[in-house]
Motif scaffolding. Structure first.
Motif, PDB file in Angstrom:
ATOM      1  N   THR A  15      11.393  -2.486 -13.303  1.00 55.39           N
ATOM      2  CA  THR A  15      11.339  -3.611 -12.372  1.00 55.39           C
ATOM      3  C   THR A  15      11.883  -3.200 -11.011  1.00 55.39           C
ATOM      4  OG1 THR A  15      11.900  -4.962 -14.280  1.00 55.39           O
ATOM      5  CG2 THR A  15      11.934  -6.051 -12.141  1.00 55.39           C
ATOM      6  N   LYS A  16      12.995  -2.470 -11.054  1.00 57.91           N
ATOM      7  CA  LYS A  16      13.609  -2.016  -9.805  1.00 57.91           C
ATOM      8  C   LYS A  16      12.653  -1.108  -9.035  1.00 57.91           C
ATOM      9  CE  LYS A  16      17.528   0.976  -8.785  1.00 57.91           C
ATOM     10  NZ  LYS A  16      18.331   0.556  -7.661  1.00 57.91           N
ATOM     11  N   GLU A  17      11.984  -0.220  -9.746  1.00 58.77           N
ATOM     12  CA  GLU A  17      11.050   0.703  -9.107  1.00 58.77           C
ATOM     13  C   GLU A  17       9.857  -0.039  -8.505  1.00 58.77           C
ATOM     14  OE1 GLU A  17      13.035   3.354  -8.614  1.00 58.77           O
ATOM     15  OE2 GLU A  17      11.098   4.356  -8.615  1.00 58.77           O
ATOM     16  N   ILE A  18       9.338  -1.015  -9.250  1.00 60.04           N
ATOM     17  CA  ILE A  18       8.168  -1.733  -8.746  1.00 60.04           C
ATOM     18  C   ILE A  18       8.553  -2.597  -7.547  1.00 60.04           C
ATOM     19  CG2 ILE A  18       6.451  -3.502  -9.323  1.00 60.04           C
ATOM     20  CD1 ILE A  18       6.301  -2.262 -12.114  1.00 60.04           C
ATOM     21  N   ARG A  19       9.714  -3.262  -7.687  1.00 59.46           N
ATOM     22  CA  ARG A  19      10.157  -4.086  -6.551  1.00 59.46           C
ATOM     23  C   ARG A  19      10.362  -3.248  -5.298  1.00 59.46           C
ATOM     24  NH1 ARG A  19      14.179  -8.108  -9.153  1.00 59.46           N
ATOM     25  NH2 ARG A  19      15.670  -7.194  -7.728  1.00 59.46           N
ATOM     26  N   ARG A  20      10.810  -2.024  -5.496  1.00 59.97           N
ATOM     27  CA  ARG A  20      11.044  -1.147  -4.336  1.00 59.97           C
ATOM     28  C   ARG A  20       9.755  -0.907  -3.557  1.00 59.97           C
ATOM     29  NH1 ARG A  20      11.105   4.197  -2.246  1.00 59.97           N
ATOM     30  NH2 ARG A  20       9.353   4.595  -3.626  1.00 59.97           N
ATOM     31  N   PHE A  21       8.689  -0.480  -4.266  1.00 62.34           N
ATOM     32  CA  PHE A  21       7.495  -0.142  -3.480  1.00 62.34           C
ATOM     33  C   PHE A  21       6.742  -1.378  -3.005  1.00 62.34           C
ATOM     34  CE2 PHE A  21       5.388   0.496  -7.751  1.00 62.34           C
ATOM     35  CZ  PHE A  21       4.308  -0.376  -7.602  1.00 62.34           C
ATOM     36  N   VAL A  22       6.924  -2.488  -3.709  1.00 59.53           N
ATOM     37  CA  VAL A  22       6.273  -3.711  -3.233  1.00 59.53           C
ATOM     38  C   VAL A  22       6.993  -4.235  -1.977  1.00 59.53           C
ATOM     39  CG1 VAL A  22       5.749  -6.120  -3.781  1.00 59.53           C
ATOM     40  CG2 VAL A  22       5.349  -4.330  -5.489  1.00 59.53           C
ATOM     41  N   ARG A  23       8.335  -4.144  -1.999  1.00 61.87           N
ATOM     42  CA  ARG A  23       9.110  -4.630  -0.848  1.00 61.87           C
ATOM     43  C   ARG A  23       8.770  -3.854   0.416  1.00 61.87           C
ATOM     44  NH1 ARG A  23      14.202  -3.812  -2.764  1.00 61.87           N
ATOM     45  NH2 ARG A  23      14.320  -1.828  -1.695  1.00 61.87           N
ATOM     46  N   ILE A  24       8.556  -2.570   0.288  1.00 59.77           N
ATOM     47  CA  ILE A  24       8.256  -1.769   1.474  1.00 59.77           C
ATOM     48  C   ILE A  24       6.753  -1.487   1.557  1.00 59.77           C
ATOM     49  CG2 ILE A  24      10.559  -0.764   1.739  1.00 59.77           C
ATOM     50  CD1 ILE A  24       9.580   1.706   0.210  1.00 59.77           C
ATOM     51  N   TRP A  25       5.926  -2.508   1.258  1.00 63.91           N
ATOM     52  CA  TRP A  25       4.477  -2.320   1.194  1.00 63.91           C
ATOM     53  C   TRP A  25       3.870  -1.733   2.471  1.00 63.91           C
ATOM     54  CZ3 TRP A  25       1.420  -5.110   4.546  1.00 63.91           C
ATOM     55  CH2 TRP A  25       2.014  -6.227   5.159  1.00 63.91           C
ATOM     56  N   PRO A  26       4.414  -2.023   3.669  1.00 63.02           N
ATOM     57  CA  PRO A  26       3.769  -1.395   4.842  1.00 63.02           C
ATOM     58  C   PRO A  26       3.883   0.124   4.825  1.00 63.02           C
ATOM     59  CG  PRO A  26       5.196  -3.210   5.504  1.00 63.02           C
ATOM     60  CD  PRO A  26       5.519  -2.912   4.083  1.00 63.02           C
ATOM     61  N   GLN A  27       4.847   0.667   4.063  1.00 66.33           N
ATOM     62  CA  GLN A  27       4.964   2.122   3.957  1.00 66.33           C
ATOM     63  C   GLN A  27       4.278   2.659   2.717  1.00 66.33           C
ATOM     64  OE1 GLN A  27       9.145   3.494   4.160  1.00 66.33           O
ATOM     65  NE2 GLN A  27       9.597   1.447   4.914  1.00 66.33           N
ATOM     66  N   THR A  28       4.028   1.786   1.737  1.00 63.21           N
ATOM     67  CA  THR A  28       3.575   2.304   0.451  1.00 63.21           C
ATOM     68  C   THR A  28       2.146   1.888   0.107  1.00 63.21           C
ATOM     69  OG1 THR A  28       4.620   0.396  -0.583  1.00 63.21           O
ATOM     70  CG2 THR A  28       5.879   2.447  -0.577  1.00 63.21           C
ATOM     71  N   LEU A  29       1.797   0.635   0.360  1.00 63.06           N
ATOM     72  CA  LEU A  29       0.490   0.150  -0.076  1.00 63.06           C
ATOM     73  C   LEU A  29      -0.525   0.090   1.073  1.00 63.06           C
ATOM     74  CD1 LEU A  29       1.708  -2.788  -2.386  1.00 63.06           C
ATOM     75  CD2 LEU A  29       1.241  -0.414  -3.005  1.00 63.06           C
ATOM     76  N   LEU A  30      -0.046  -0.180   2.265  1.00 62.36           N
ATOM     77  CA  LEU A  30      -0.960  -0.334   3.399  1.00 62.36           C
ATOM     78  C   LEU A  30      -1.590   0.983   3.873  1.00 62.36           C
ATOM     79  CD1 LEU A  30      -2.152  -2.475   5.266  1.00 62.36           C
ATOM     80  CD2 LEU A  30      -0.178  -2.151   6.796  1.00 62.36           C
ATOM     81  N   PRO A  31      -0.768   2.057   4.056  1.00 56.31           N
ATOM     82  CA  PRO A  31      -1.367   3.290   4.589  1.00 56.31           C
ATOM     83  C   PRO A  31      -2.540   3.822   3.762  1.00 56.31           C
ATOM     84  CG  PRO A  31       1.018   3.424   4.693  1.00 56.31           C
ATOM     85  CD  PRO A  31       0.697   2.198   3.899  1.00 56.31           C
ATOM     86  N   PRO A  32      -2.432   3.883   2.424  1.00 54.35           N
ATOM     87  CA  PRO A  32      -3.612   4.396   1.702  1.00 54.35           C
ATOM     88  C   PRO A  32      -4.820   3.468   1.853  1.00 54.35           C
ATOM     89  CG  PRO A  32      -1.906   3.676   0.149  1.00 54.35           C
ATOM     90  CD  PRO A  32      -1.293   3.673   1.508  1.00 54.35           C
ATOM     91  N   ALA A  33      -4.579   2.170   1.965  1.00 52.01           N
ATOM     92  CA  ALA A  33      -5.702   1.237   2.132  1.00 52.01           C
ATOM     93  C   ALA A  33      -6.432   1.546   3.436  1.00 52.01           C
ATOM     94  CB  ALA A  33      -5.197  -0.205   2.125  1.00 52.01           C
ATOM     95  N   ILE A  34      -5.664   1.813   4.503  1.00 56.19           N
ATOM     96  CA  ILE A  34      -6.286   2.096   5.798  1.00 56.19           C
ATOM     97  C   ILE A  34      -7.000   3.443   5.778  1.00 56.19           C
ATOM     98  CG2 ILE A  34      -5.779   2.600   8.221  1.00 56.19           C
ATOM     99  CD1 ILE A  34      -3.576   0.481   8.058  1.00 56.19           C
ATOM    100  N   ILE A 124      -6.336  -1.125  -5.307  1.00 57.73           N
ATOM    101  CA  ILE A 124      -6.625  -1.595  -3.947  1.00 57.73           C
ATOM    102  C   ILE A 124      -7.794  -0.809  -3.351  1.00 57.73           C
ATOM    103  CG2 ILE A 124      -5.712  -1.672  -1.582  1.00 57.73           C
ATOM    104  CD1 ILE A 124      -2.919  -2.229  -2.836  1.00 57.73           C
ATOM    105  N   VAL A 125      -7.742   0.519  -3.532  1.00 61.66           N
ATOM    106  CA  VAL A 125      -8.802   1.363  -2.980  1.00 61.66           C
ATOM    107  C   VAL A 125     -10.143   1.043  -3.652  1.00 61.66           C
ATOM    108  CG1 VAL A 125      -9.589   3.758  -2.742  1.00 61.66           C
ATOM    109  CG2 VAL A 125      -7.199   3.175  -2.291  1.00 61.66           C
ATOM    110  N   THR A 126     -10.110   0.799  -4.964  1.00 59.52           N
ATOM    111  CA  THR A 126     -11.337   0.463  -5.671  1.00 59.52           C
ATOM    112  C   THR A 126     -11.942  -0.828  -5.112  1.00 59.52           C
ATOM    113  OG1 THR A 126     -10.378   1.442  -7.653  1.00 59.52           O
ATOM    114  CG2 THR A 126     -12.331   0.061  -7.966  1.00 59.52           C
ATOM    115  N   VAL A 127     -11.107  -1.832  -4.933  1.00 58.57           N
ATOM    116  CA  VAL A 127     -11.607  -3.104  -4.402  1.00 58.57           C
ATOM    117  C   VAL A 127     -12.200  -2.895  -3.007  1.00 58.57           C
ATOM    118  CG1 VAL A 127     -10.882  -5.380  -3.582  1.00 58.57           C
ATOM    119  CG2 VAL A 127     -10.070  -4.530  -5.791  1.00 58.57           C
TER     120      VAL A 127
END
Ligand SMILES: Nc1ncnc2c1ncn2[C@@H]1O[C@H](COP(=O)(O)OP(=O)(O)O)[C@@H](O)[C@H]1O
Ligand SMILES: [Mg+2]
Lengths: 257, 313
Positions: A15-34, A124-127
């Motif tokens: 939970t701690k690990e998932i919350r970490r990358f979700v909280r900092i989504w502009p560094q973790t989830l957004l860049p690969p999407a772009i 995300i990339v698949t979608v």
């Protein structure tokens, strides 16, 4: 620790690990999407139409599975290497070391955290790719097992990297100088059939080729290599990396003076 | 059964520093124990080994009878550790840090939250629970580490220099808190290089220096070891040199101040008689402060002498 206690500790870490990358989504989830959207626009739409078929599919369809894999690899590795290294760097690793959590729970917790990030970015990339092309799912189980095992393998790789890392430079060396070239040359953008014999033989020594092809087989039904051999080999590597990482963690390498 | 039992513990760091040279230490259940020593003595190394943060080179550690080698999980459950350096994620929230620590001990979430609230309230941090740890003051950070160390109700609480850098007022309230915990039956071990702290809190004490335990006793007999008491005398007229007083060791601190060592067996009357004979008039007299300090310095000096002789031979 009883099994229930281990399970609680494991969930706490995941939970701690998932919350970490979700909280900092502009560094973790957004860049690969772009980045991946740019690949889709440029290679798929603009350049891809001039390339024509690759392996019997239009170019956009051919590269999508490879690009999904690329983001899974980078993100599962990146998640664990930076999370575990910063835990070490801030000494908060000691919170786990003083607790009765066994090493396998700590390791599995980080691994699952890395898999979660890899799968989330992969999703995300698949979608996003569906805005540019249509995909099928030829072999669902193969697709799923190859993506999960690949994410596990690179999460463990990131963990081992973080164990040995002494500063922030050490956590970017492998991703920049090993993973990126291997991925770009790992059959993401072209079929191995296009290569001269010599380079094809060289390319077959690149483990990422097997992951990309097995995944592409799951989605499109085509592969340059034997899919079951690939799956078996990936599984063996996951096991090997897990045992190595566990051994390092138990010894306290890079953690306990 | 002892709360902590250490046998012939050694530690040599990879750079060759021999931080522990075979120490033995026993702390009984319910004790409030001080491990006292100057910087670099090996206090943190000892605590580090006991709390699984440092690999030992040799020896045995048992916590409430559980061997750290063979029953590590059982042993770990019994200890709470407050390390010398801050070791939490500075960006994490106070509340999350404590709840997560409980989770690592296998405590289910509902109970983890109750425990976190209990100790954050007791340590005056409940109002700050949603703050990132880095926003706390130094004293609050120390208290956060105490709350985190207590969340799984350990029977043995170990604090490594808990009051270093904490101002005097906070130090007192932390002492009161620790005394309260001890009265509830928890065994407490603290390391310190403040003698006053050891003297006012702890009934038992070990002094460590250069990786060797140079003294391990209860506070009273330690103080009784002081066979001599030192008095400071303010004189009416300045003196050129320290006078010869039969049976007393005398030093001139400055022209108008004398320091006299009086053996426990001697009467003060004889001292004053001897002074009067030499026509030395004493205006006032006081006990030289912090006898423990002196003892400590003497023990450490003796140890350094021995170490020097060893090296020379
Ligand atoms: N990680 C380490 N690597 C090498 N030497 C160390 C390390 N930690 C402590 N030391 C050395 O070990 C000795 C004891 O240190 P320490 O246990 O921290 O003392 P204390 O806590 O009593 O001040 C010192 O000489 C110190 O420099
Ligand atoms: Mg120390």
């Amino acid at each position: 620790m009883s099994f229930t206690e281990q399970w609680v500790a494991f969930l706490t870490l995941v939970t701690k690990e998932i919350r970490r990358f979700v909280r900092i989504w502009p560094q973790t989830l957004l860049p690969p999407a772009i980045t991946m959207s740019l690949y889709f626009v440029i290679f798929g739409n603009l350049v891809g139409s001039r390339i024509g078929d690759m392996g019997g599919f239009d170019y956009m369809q051919y590269i999508v599975p490879g690009l999904i894999m690329m983001s899974v690899i980078q993100n599962s590795y990146g998640n664990v290497v930076s999370s575990f290294f910063s835990t070490k760097f801030q000494h908060s690793i000691e919170e786990m070391m003083v607790s009765p959590m066994p090493a396998h729970v700590i390791l599995t917790g980080y691994m699952v955290g890395g898999i979660a990030r890899g799968l989330m970015v992969g999703g995300i990339v698949t979608v996003l790719s569906l805005f540019f092309t249509h995909l099928t799912l030829q072999h669902a189980w193969i697709t799923l097992s190859v993506v999960v095992m690949t994410a596990a393998l690179f999460s463990l790789g990131g963990f081992i990297n973080a164990v040995f890392a002494r500063n922030f430079d050490d956590i970017s060396i492998i991703p920049n100088f090993v993973l990126t070239p291997l991925t770009y040359l790992g059959g993401v953008f072209y079929s191995l059939e296009l290569l001269p014999d010599f380079w094809r033989a060289v390319t077959l020594a690149n483990p990422i080729v097997y992951m990309v092809n097995a995944f592409r087989y799951g989605i499109l039904g085509v592969s340059d290599v034997n899919v079951y051999t690939s799956l078996g080999t990936i599984a063996l590597f996951v096991l090997g990396f897990y045992i190595l990482a566990l051994w390092l963690l138990r010894r306290g390498t890079g953690i306990r003076a | 059964m002892s709360a902590l039992s250490i046998r012939n513990l050694t530690k040599t760091y990879s750079n060759g520093v021999q931080a522990l040279k075979g120490i033995d230490l026993t702390v009984e259940k319910g004790e409030f124990f001080a491990l006292l020593g100057p910087n670099g003595a090996g206090k943190s190394t000892t605590i580090g080994i006991v709390s699984s943060l440092v690999n030992k080179s040799g020896g045995d550690v048992e916590i409430f009878g559980h061997s750290l080698d063979r029953e590590r999980a059982l042993a770990k459950k019994k200890i709470g550790v407050v390390p010398q350096e801050f070791n939490f994620n500075q960006f994490e929230k106070v509340y999350d840090i404590v709840v997560t620590q409980a989770g690592f001990y296998g405590i289910p979430i509902a109970e983890a939250r109750r425990q976190a609230e209990k100790y954050l309230r007791q340590l005056g941090l409940w109002e700050k629970r949603q703050s990132a740890a880095r926003m706390l003051s130094g004293g609050m950070k120390r208290r956060l580490m105490i709350a985190r160390a207590l969340v799984h109700e350990p029977e043995l609480l170990i604090l490594d220099e808990p009051t270093a850098g904490v101002d005097i007022e906070l130090r007192r309230s932390m002492w009161d808190f620790l005394i309260g915990l001890n009265e509830q039956g928890r065994t407490i071990i603290l390391t310190t290089h403040y003698l006053e702290e050891a003297e006012s809190l702890c009934r038992r004490i070990a002094i460590i220096d250069h990786g060797v335990i140079v003294e391990n006793t209860d506070m009273r007999s330690l103080l009784e070891k002081l066979q001599v008491e030192t008095f400071v005398l303010d004189l009416q007229r300045p003196l050129q040199s320290a006078p010869e007083l039969c049976g007393f060791h005398v030093r001139l601190r400055d022209a108008a101040t004398l320091e006299v060592d009086v053996p426990k067996t001697e009467s003060l009357n004889r001292l004053f008689g001897a002074l009067a004979e030499q026509d030395i008039q004493v205006l006032s007299m006081r006990n030289k402060a912090n006898r423990l300090e002196e003892l400590f310095v003497r023990l450490v000096e003796r140890n350094a002498d021995l170490a020097g002789k060893e090296a020379a031979s």
